[in-house]
Design a protein around this motif. Sequence first.
Motif, PDB file in Angstrom:
ATOM      1  N   ILE A 185       8.923 -13.263   5.106  1.00 33.71           N
ATOM      2  CA  ILE A 185       9.049 -11.721   5.165  1.00 33.71           C
ATOM      3  C   ILE A 185      10.453 -11.281   5.517  1.00 33.71           C
ATOM      4  O   ILE A 185      11.145 -10.509   4.728  1.00 33.71           O
ATOM      5  CB  ILE A 185       7.984 -11.022   5.931  1.00 33.71           C
ATOM      6  CG1 ILE A 185       6.529 -11.604   5.376  1.00 33.71           C
ATOM      7  CG2 ILE A 185       8.152  -9.731   5.850  1.00 33.71           C
ATOM      8  CD1 ILE A 185       5.317 -10.840   6.214  1.00 33.71           C
ATOM      9  N   LEU A 212       4.194  -6.191   3.395  1.00 33.04           N
ATOM     10  CA  LEU A 212       4.006  -7.700   3.466  1.00 33.04           C
ATOM     11  C   LEU A 212       3.323  -8.449   4.787  1.00 33.04           C
ATOM     12  O   LEU A 212       2.732  -9.370   4.673  1.00 33.04           O
ATOM     13  CB  LEU A 212       5.238  -8.367   3.077  1.00 33.04           C
ATOM     14  CG  LEU A 212       5.725  -8.131   1.748  1.00 33.04           C
ATOM     15  CD1 LEU A 212       6.998  -9.092   1.263  1.00 33.04           C
ATOM     16  CD2 LEU A 212       4.746  -8.419   0.510  1.00 33.04           C
ATOM     17  N   LEU A 231      12.503 -12.152   2.563  1.00 30.51           N
ATOM     18  CA  LEU A 231      12.541 -11.113   1.312  1.00 30.51           C
ATOM     19  C   LEU A 231      12.954  -9.571   1.761  1.00 30.51           C
ATOM     20  O   LEU A 231      13.751  -9.125   0.789  1.00 30.51           O
ATOM     21  CB  LEU A 231      11.067 -10.854   1.120  1.00 30.51           C
ATOM     22  CG  LEU A 231      10.323 -12.219   0.442  1.00 30.51           C
ATOM     23  CD1 LEU A 231       8.909 -11.901   0.630  1.00 30.51           C
ATOM     24  CD2 LEU A 231      10.887 -12.169  -0.993  1.00 30.51           C
ATOM     25  N   GLY A 268       6.379  -9.591  -3.078  1.00 31.93           N
ATOM     26  CA  GLY A 268       7.969  -9.040  -2.237  1.00 31.93           C
ATOM     27  C   GLY A 268       8.959  -9.143  -3.407  1.00 31.93           C
ATOM     28  O   GLY A 268       9.787  -8.215  -3.408  1.00 31.93           O
ATOM     29  N   ILE A 273       8.500  -2.452   2.221  1.00 32.74           N
ATOM     30  CA  ILE A 273       8.029  -4.080   1.779  1.00 32.74           C
ATOM     31  C   ILE A 273       7.780  -4.799   3.085  1.00 32.74           C
ATOM     32  O   ILE A 273       6.721  -5.326   2.981  1.00 32.74           O
ATOM     33  CB  ILE A 273       9.551  -4.954   1.021  1.00 32.74           C
ATOM     34  CG1 ILE A 273      10.038  -3.975  -0.206  1.00 32.74           C
ATOM     35  CG2 ILE A 273       9.377  -6.058   0.991  1.00 32.74           C
ATOM     36  CD1 ILE A 273      11.288  -4.463  -0.583  1.00 32.74           C
ATOM     37  N   GLU A 274       8.547  -4.746   4.117  1.00 34.25           N
ATOM     38  CA  GLU A 274       8.094  -5.353   5.337  1.00 34.25           C
ATOM     39  C   GLU A 274       6.807  -4.872   5.771  1.00 34.25           C
ATOM     40  O   GLU A 274       5.952  -5.819   6.347  1.00 34.25           O
ATOM     41  CB  GLU A 274       9.161  -4.978   6.425  1.00 34.25           C
ATOM     42  CG  GLU A 274       8.913  -5.967   7.748  1.00 34.25           C
ATOM     43  CD  GLU A 274      10.102  -5.724   8.713  1.00 34.25           C
ATOM     44  OE1 GLU A 274      10.151  -6.581   9.643  1.00 34.25           O
ATOM     45  OE2 GLU A 274      11.060  -4.767   8.446  1.00 34.25           O
TER      46      GLU A 274
END
Length: 246
Positions: free
Chosen positions: A78, A241, A81, A224, A237-238
């Motif tokens: 993660i 995910l 990404l 991601g 995103i973080e």
Amino acid sequence: MDRLTLIGVVLALVALVGGSVLKGAGLSGLWSPAAFVIVILGTLAATLVQTPMATFRRAMKILGWVFRPPARDGAAQIRRLVEWSNIARRQGLLGLEPELSNVDDEFLRKGLQMVVDGNEPEQIRQTLEIEMQGQQQRDMAAAKVFEGMGIYSPTLGIIGAVLGLMAVMKNLADPSKLGHGIAAAFTATIYGIGAANLALLPMAAKLKGVVNGQALEREMLIEGLIAIAQGENPRNIESRLSGYLH
């Protein structure tokens, strides 16, 4: 090395050997060349008949995962990404091209290459999902090879016991051979049931868990990469995910 697997193997040996000694059968009661040939070789023969060569080779290749599963670090993935997302927002998707040389995982490298090449998010998803599902199906079929062995071995153990009792019946006139013959006959049953429940079926379940874990991680990578391609906020995103870690 997976500690739980190692502990389980040790406890299985202690249970089998210790139980034999405590029951008075001794260590010699667990050894029977005839039972070994019937159960172990018979199980292998049945497995070879039902399994395609490619699947059997894959099964032998992933057997080591029982003791050394592939390393997975979802949190690190993660972070990577999110870092790529920041780079893409500052420099554009082409700014990710230098990162390709730092990616060891072939699946992730392929996905990142598609992002760099400017493929549509839906095309990225379809391509990577097909590859993910194909690999998962191949690995799951390989794991089921050991499950099949665990199904066959108890039956082969019964066959070994019956063959042993047939040999005993031929020596009814000599009572001195009856006890040893009956004990040897039941050793085959121990081989079959013990191999299935202390080794083969647990191994199959462990491998299935590893395969499913890999598929879940790849699903996270797909999400991601698509988010990066769509230019989503790195914090979003973080946050999204992170749900895969639980």
